[in-house]
Scaffold this active site. Structure first.
Site, PDB file in Angstrom:
ATOM      1  N   HIS A 256     -34.249  25.839 -15.511  1.00 15.17           N
ATOM      2  CA  HIS A 256     -34.713  25.805 -16.897  1.00 15.17           C
ATOM      3  C   HIS A 256     -35.517  27.033 -17.288  1.00 15.17           C
ATOM      4  O   HIS A 256     -35.997  27.120 -18.401  1.00 15.17           O
ATOM      5  CB  HIS A 256     -35.492  24.527 -17.199  1.00 15.17           C
ATOM      6  CG  HIS A 256     -36.826  24.430 -16.521  1.00 15.17           C
ATOM      7  ND1 HIS A 256     -38.017  24.545 -17.185  1.00 15.17           N
ATOM      8  CD2 HIS A 256     -37.154  24.211 -15.227  1.00 15.17           C
ATOM      9  CE1 HIS A 256     -39.011  24.405 -16.340  1.00 15.17           C
ATOM     10  NE2 HIS A 256     -38.526  24.203 -15.148  1.00 15.17           N
ATOM     11  N   CYS A 380     -48.872  23.938 -15.282  1.00 20.37           N
ATOM     12  CA  CYS A 380     -49.279  22.958 -14.282  1.00 20.37           C
ATOM     13  C   CYS A 380     -50.776  22.776 -14.219  1.00 20.37           C
ATOM     14  O   CYS A 380     -51.271  21.735 -13.852  1.00 20.37           O
ATOM     15  CB  CYS A 380     -48.800  23.357 -12.888  1.00 20.37           C
ATOM     16  SG  CYS A 380     -47.409  24.433 -12.895  1.00 20.37           S
TER      17      CYS A 380
END
Lengths: 456, 87
Positions: A256, A380
């Site tokens: 992705h 993240c």
């Protein structure tokens, strides 16, 4: 001829009808009356999390994920509609055509990194590939090899896998980086021990975008005959990736980040000299036993198409994105002072621009930039409040680390978007600086660092 | 099966069809990209000696673009991109 008439008629009616098509109902089976207004119902504006914006923000966060290229979607759709077979079914057409598509995609991925298709294993993403590489290699060679070398700026999944290994009793050396983000190859050479089982250095950092000296590190690893693993999720399709030039034994790839679908990645495993890993997913022995589980044909086909596109478009994209990055940097620098680029300016991927604005608070800057989709830190780690560990490893001061913004430029970014982003950023930073007493003091010539703050 | 070499009117017609299809994309970024990429690709191949390979590639890209313009319009979000609204 008839088919042409039908398709034009269909297209005309479909395009006419979209205006009156009901919006895709996100809760089709709810029987209670809709008490919560659906944020996507009002066509004039969008209210999410208490913030009202008049249109979808412009997307400048390409390192977090990238939009799926329409050509990739076109390649994937038949495998959701009619060719839905399991590639491991050996007895019927559905299985055979699915398997053929997977093998073609494998070849496309391999061609982009100058590898053989037999060396590519499909996984669920770069995180899984990193886990297999780090934990799998060390578990396989655990009799003789007890040591791993990695850097402080690696992706969280590599660092977490290393921490897991430490708990099991392995030794891990986290190499520091220089202030421009690059690894010192001399320090790497010094850290190598006779029982070193793996060296893991990511090719392009996701937060600051610096490109590590892969060929030099590869040469050192070849000299000492240590397997070299690299997380090339951000590098694939963007810079020239060659497994032979870099001398890597293991490479993690992600779908992705190169305009492909989410949920797919690959792991490159060298065959000569062969590197062996212990599988993390046990099962029916698919993907040569390294990663059991049904190979998701549509996602794999999407990743293959994305890799093929990347190979064809890499030069064109790089030239354009480099032009856009210069435009953005010059635009911001022309109107603002106190702007610092985090990471080496020479050895960086052009689509990643990580800037720190002095005397401005990061959270408030991000909240003010609601019409631009950017991130501070990585996707993240942005949930926690502490400054990014990557910037801390670079030696950036806490206050500058808090105000860092990462602009990600990609294939679909336009000049107008860059200009608008520059305008919005400059306006927001100026507004915040005007309110800031620290900036007033700096303007008067006082050195902030020399102030003795009184204790209350 | 392939034509010996595409004639100038054929090439121009392909160019116009690609631009026309690009305009039909409902997504701002894809629309701008397909317009820009078409113009740049044709400009790059302007002086090519044998344009038949590029022409065949262009024709297949046109088919992809037509299909995808339809798919994107079916799922177009109601709220448009900020770049499409007035400043």
């Amino acid at each position: 001829m008839a088919a042409k008439l039908i398709t034009t008629a269909l297209r005309r009616t479909a395009l006419r009808r979209t205006a009156s098509l009901k919006p895709i109902n996100l809760r089709p089976f709810s029987t209670a009356a809709a008490t919560i207004p659906d944020p996507y119902d009002d066509p004039s504006s969008l209210t999410v999390k208490g913030v009202k914006i008049s249109g979808r923000p412009l997307y400048l966060d390409m390192q977090a994920t990238s939009p799926v290229d329409p050509r990739v979607l076109d390649a994937m759709l038949p495998f959701y509609l009619s060719r839905y077979g399991n590639p491991h079914s050996r007895t019927h057409l559905y299985g055979w055509e699915s398997d053929e598509a997977v093998e073609i995609a494998r070849g496309q991925v391999a061609q982009l990194i100058n590898a053989s298709p037999k060396e590519i294993v499909f996984t669920s993403g770069a995180t899984e590939s990193n886990n297999i590489s780090v934990k799998g290699t060390l578990h396989f060679y655990k009799e003789k090899k007890k040591h791993v070398i990695t850097t402080q700026t690696e992706h969280k999944c590599v660092l977490d896998s290393c921490r897991h290994l430490q708990q099991e009793g392995f030794d891990v050396t986290y190499l520091p980086v220089k202030s421009d983000g690059l690894v010192d190859v001399g320090k790497l050479r010094d850290a190598i021990r006779p029982d070193t089982g793996l060296v893991s250095v990511m090719a392009v950092n996701n937060e600051i975008g610096v490109i590590q000296p892969m060929e030099e590190i590869g040469a050192v690893c070849k000299e000492f005959k240590i397997p070299f693993h690299t997380d090339a999720a951000q590098a694939l399709g963007k810079i020239d990736v060659d497994v032979d030039k870099w001398n890597v034994s293991l490479m993690s790839l992600s779908g992705h980040k190169i305009y492909g679908p989410k949920g797919i990645g690959a792991l490159y495993m060298r065959r000569r000299p062969r590197i062996r890993v212990e599988p993390q997913m046990n099962g029916g022995g698919q993907e040569r036993g390294i990663r059991s589980g049904t190979v998701p044909t549509p996602l794999v086909v999407g990743m293959g198409a994305a890799c093929e596109l990347a190979r064809k478009e890499m030069e064109y994209d790089e030239k354009r994105i480099s032009m856009l990055q210069e435009r953005m940097l010059n635009g911001i620098r022309a109107k603002l002072d106190g702007v610092v680029v985090n990471g080496s300016e020479e050895r960086r991927y052009v689509g990643n621009l990580n800037l720190s604005f002095a005397y401005v608070e990061g959270e408030s800057l991000l909240m003010g930039l609601k019409e631009v989709a950017v991130s501070s830190g990585s996707a993240c780690t942005s949930a926690s409040l502490e400054p990014s560990y990557v910037l801390r490893a670079l030696g950036v001061d806490e206050d500058m680390a808090h105000t860092s913004i990462r602009f990600g430029i990609g294939r679909f970014t336009t000049e107008e978007e860059i200009d608008r982003a520059v305008e919005l950023t400059v306006k927001q930073v100026e507004k915040l600086r005007e309110m800031s007493p620290l900036y007033e003091m700096v303007k008067e010539g006082i050195d902030i660092k020399s102030i003795q703050w009184a204790q209350h | 099966m392939a034509a010996a070499s595409p004639s100038r009117p054929e090439i121009l017609s392909l160019f116009r069809s690609l631009l026309r299809t690009s305009r039909q994309f409902s997504d701002y970024n894809i629309r701008e990209y397909s317009k820009r990429r078409t113009i740049d690709a044709f400009r790059l191949n302007k002086h090519a000696t044998d344009p038949s390979a590029a022409f065949a590639d262009g024709k297949s890209q046109l088919e992809v673009a037509k299909r995808q313009a339809l798919v994107y319009s079916l799922y177009a979000p109601k709220v448009k991109s900020i770049m499409e609204l007035n400043h």
